[in-house]
Design a protein around this motif. Structure first.
Motif, mmCIF file in Angstrom:
data_model
loop_
_atom_site.group_PDB
_atom_site.id
_atom_site.type_symbol
_atom_site.label_atom_id
_atom_site.label_comp_id
_atom_site.label_asym_id
_atom_site.label_seq_id
_atom_site.Cartn_x
_atom_site.Cartn_y
_atom_site.Cartn_z
ATOM 1 N N GLU A 264 -11.153 -14.623 -39.933
ATOM 2 C CA GLU A 264 -12.229 -15.545 -39.553
ATOM 3 C C GLU A 264 -13.461 -14.771 -39.085
ATOM 4 N N GLU A 265 -13.256 -13.743 -38.273
ATOM 5 C CA GLU A 265 -14.371 -12.921 -37.822
ATOM 6 C C GLU A 265 -14.990 -12.157 -38.989
ATOM 7 N N ALA A 266 -14.144 -11.709 -39.915
ATOM 8 C CA ALA A 266 -14.639 -10.944 -41.056
ATOM 9 C C ALA A 266 -15.546 -11.791 -41.940
ATOM 10 N N ILE A 267 -15.180 -13.051 -42.165
ATOM 11 C CA ILE A 267 -15.992 -13.931 -43.003
ATOM 12 C C ILE A 267 -17.364 -14.138 -42.378
ATOM 13 N N ALA A 268 -17.385 -14.461 -41.077
ATOM 14 C CA ALA A 268 -18.654 -14.696 -40.388
ATOM 15 C C ALA A 268 -19.513 -13.434 -40.369
#
Length: 253
Positions: free
Chosen positions: A150-154
């Motif tokens: 999730e952090e990687a996508i953002a």
């Protein structure tokens, strides 16, 4: 979107899975709304998806579309050619097509080659747009291997926007850069969120470039959710019970 759902987004199936979402944006008139936020003129599109957004933009003005996924380019070409329009692939040997063609450039915004920079410069875009950007799992994980998904996508989106703003800032012909995202906000606080978005983009995305966003250039639109099979969403971290699904357009000029 769960980790398992994210993993199913591959280079090969991305245009098909994204296609369900794209059809919703098209049927809702959302793509038309996005394009209404800037004036006519040659457009550089970042990410062609399955081609629905590309087709709409090409009806307005000369268009060059960049994507690092050749499967997306192939899907977009097929869609546009089916309408009787011409497409062209930029290459080192033939960097630019005719103005009436939709020019596709297979390239990575994070690592554009010198001839690709020149092809973009020669196209002389007036506007640069990046709508609802996403990517398949391997591309995101290769770019940010140490972050949870999730952090990687953002962070992938943020890093891409920074890179794109810098590229656009080095093109004298570009008058504005537009980003569009999905999110949830309390609708009665949208004026407050306009200020927040303008401040965030000026301090984090447009910093060091010749572009800036204002409150007036941040526009929200309520969004009717119909299909979200891709799971590609830019969710607000402070969603509340009174929040509604929205699109937000941020235009740096």
């Amino acid at each position: 979107m769960s980790d398992l759902e994210f993993q199913r987004l591959t280079k090969e199936n991305y245009p098909t899975i994204w296609g369900s979402d794209a059809k919703t944006f098209e049927s809702n008139g959302d793509y038309k709304w996005m394009a209404q936020q800037f004036e006519h003129g040659p457009v550089l599109e970042i990410g062609c998806g399955n081609g629905l957004s590309t087709r709409l933009l090409a009806q307005r003005a000369p268009l060059m579309s960049i994507d690092h996924n050749k499967k997306c380019i192939e899907a977009a070409e097929k869609l546009i050619n089916a309408d009787g329009a011409s497409t062209f692939r930029a290459s080192q040997l033939s960097p630019r097509g005719n103005l009436n063609d939709v020019t596709f450039l297979e390239g990575d915004v994070f690592n554009l080659l010198p001839w690709q920079h020149k092809a973009i410069s020669d196209f002389e875009p007036k506007w640069v747009v990046c709508w609802l950007i996403g990517s398949y799992s391997d591309a995101v994980q290769q770019h940010l291997p140490s972050l949870p998904f999730e952090e990687a996508i953002a962070q992938y989106r943020a890093n891409l926007e920074v890179a794109l703003a810098k590229i656009a800032s080095n093109l004298d012909t570009v008058q504005g850069v537009q980003f569009v995202h999905r999110l949830f906000i309390p609708w009665d606080r949208k004026d407050e969120y306009q200020n927040q978005f303008a401040t965030f983009y000026n301090q984090n995305i447009f910093i060091g470039t010749r572009f800036a966003a204002s409150k007036e250039s941040v526009i929200f639109r309520e969004w009717q959710i119909q299909n979200q099979q891709s799971g590609i969403a830019y969710r607000s971290r402070d969603s509340k019970e009174d929040s509604v699904p929205c699109l937000v357009s941020i235009l740096g000029k």
